[in-house]
Write a protein that holds these residues in place. Structure first.
Motif, PDB file in Angstrom:
ATOM      1  N   UNK A 138      47.573  87.306  58.261  1.00  0.00           N
ATOM      2  CA  UNK A 138      46.503  87.303  59.265  1.00  0.00           C
ATOM      3  C   UNK A 138      45.283  88.071  58.768  1.00  0.00           C
ATOM      4  N   UNK A 139      45.508  89.211  58.166  1.00  0.00           N
ATOM      5  CA  UNK A 139      44.408  89.998  57.623  1.00  0.00           C
ATOM      6  C   UNK A 139      43.655  89.207  56.553  1.00  0.00           C
ATOM      7  N   UNK A 140      44.395  88.570  55.675  1.00  0.00           N
ATOM      8  CA  UNK A 140      43.782  87.753  54.623  1.00  0.00           C
ATOM      9  C   UNK A 140      43.023  86.573  55.240  1.00  0.00           C
ATOM     10  N   UNK A 141      43.608  85.931  56.253  1.00  0.00           N
ATOM     11  CA  UNK A 141      42.951  84.796  56.918  1.00  0.00           C
ATOM     12  C   UNK A 141      41.618  85.225  57.512  1.00  0.00           C
ATOM     13  N   UNK A 142      41.633  86.344  58.185  1.00  0.00           N
ATOM     14  CA  UNK A 142      40.403  86.822  58.826  1.00  0.00           C
ATOM     15  C   UNK A 142      39.359  87.226  57.792  1.00  0.00           C
ATOM     16  N   UNK A 153      37.491  75.482  60.430  1.00  0.00           N
ATOM     17  CA  UNK A 153      38.450  74.975  61.421  1.00  0.00           C
ATOM     18  C   UNK A 153      39.874  75.086  60.885  1.00  0.00           C
ATOM     19  N   UNK A 154      40.061  74.751  59.626  1.00  0.00           N
ATOM     20  CA  UNK A 154      41.392  74.845  59.017  1.00  0.00           C
ATOM     21  C   UNK A 154      41.859  76.300  58.990  1.00  0.00           C
ATOM     22  N   UNK A 155      40.977  77.221  58.633  1.00  0.00           N
ATOM     23  CA  UNK A 155      41.353  78.634  58.641  1.00  0.00           C
ATOM     24  C   UNK A 155      41.750  79.087  60.035  1.00  0.00           C
ATOM     25  N   UNK A 156      41.054  78.611  61.052  1.00  0.00           N
ATOM     26  CA  UNK A 156      41.402  78.975  62.423  1.00  0.00           C
ATOM     27  C   UNK A 156      42.789  78.428  62.780  1.00  0.00           C
ATOM     28  N   UNK A 157      43.121  77.245  62.258  1.00  0.00           N
ATOM     29  CA  UNK A 157      44.458  76.690  62.478  1.00  0.00           C
ATOM     30  C   UNK A 157      45.518  77.557  61.809  1.00  0.00           C
ATOM     31  N   UNK A 158      45.218  78.071  60.616  1.00  0.00           N
ATOM     32  CA  UNK A 158      46.148  78.970  59.940  1.00  0.00           C
ATOM     33  C   UNK A 158      46.404  80.200  60.810  1.00  0.00           C
ATOM     34  N   UNK A 159      45.340  80.771  61.357  1.00  0.00           N
ATOM     35  CA  UNK A 159      45.482  81.949  62.217  1.00  0.00           C
ATOM     36  C   UNK A 159      46.340  81.602  63.428  1.00  0.00           C
ATOM     37  N   UNK A 160      46.122  80.438  64.021  1.00  0.00           N
ATOM     38  CA  UNK A 160      46.912  80.012  65.187  1.00  0.00           C
ATOM     39  C   UNK A 160      48.386  79.876  64.834  1.00  0.00           C
ATOM     40  N   UNK A 161      48.680  79.288  63.688  1.00  0.00           N
ATOM     41  CA  UNK A 161      50.069  79.133  63.241  1.00  0.00           C
ATOM     42  C   UNK A 161      50.723  80.497  63.081  1.00  0.00           C
TER      43      UNK A 161
END
Length: 126
Positions: free
Chosen positions: A88-92, A109-117
């Motif tokens: 999550x830290x890396x995603x953000x 948008x894809x990164x936001x999907x990663x965070x959601x997952x």
């Protein structure tokens, strides 16, 4: 290219400040969390640049990853929560970097999907 590495107990892998294709490998690593949620117990967190990879065995009973490097310099026991928090830290961090670089909307948008997952995985397991 983005800085990305694993760090645990004061040890960095492959090394602190490692630069790699963060957007791509984050997708691979999030896929591992999805597979863990579906019952898989082993896999790896690979890097694109260089021959670096952390192999893992996941113990569902205690929610712990046992991570080892190919060269056996890394031998860590890390909780599922710690792994998800790190992703999550890396995603953000990637979201900020891509935003500053005026990245394509699709990538954001894809990164936001990663965070959601990852957030869903936290809810599912904790």
């Amino acid at each position: 290219m983005f800085e990305v590495w694993w760090e645990h107990d004061g040890i960095s892998y492959p090394e602190q400040g490692w630069v790699d294709f963060g957007y791509v490998i984050l997708g691979w690593w999030v896929s591992n969390i999805i597979r863990i949620s579906m019952g898989e117990e082993q896999g790896n967190f690979s890097f694109m640049d260089g021959p670096f990879s952390l192999n893992f065995q996941y113990q569902k009973d205690n929610r712990v990853f046992y991570l080892t490097s190919e060269d056996n310099l890394v031998n860590w026991s890390v909780s599922l929560k710690e792994v998800i928090d790190a992703l999550l830290l890396f995603s953000r961090s990637l979201q900020v970097e891509l935003s500053n670089a005026n990245a394509l909307k699709k990538e954001q948008v894809i990164l936001q999907k990663y965070v959601s997952v990852l957030m869903d995985a936290l809810k599912q397991h904790f």
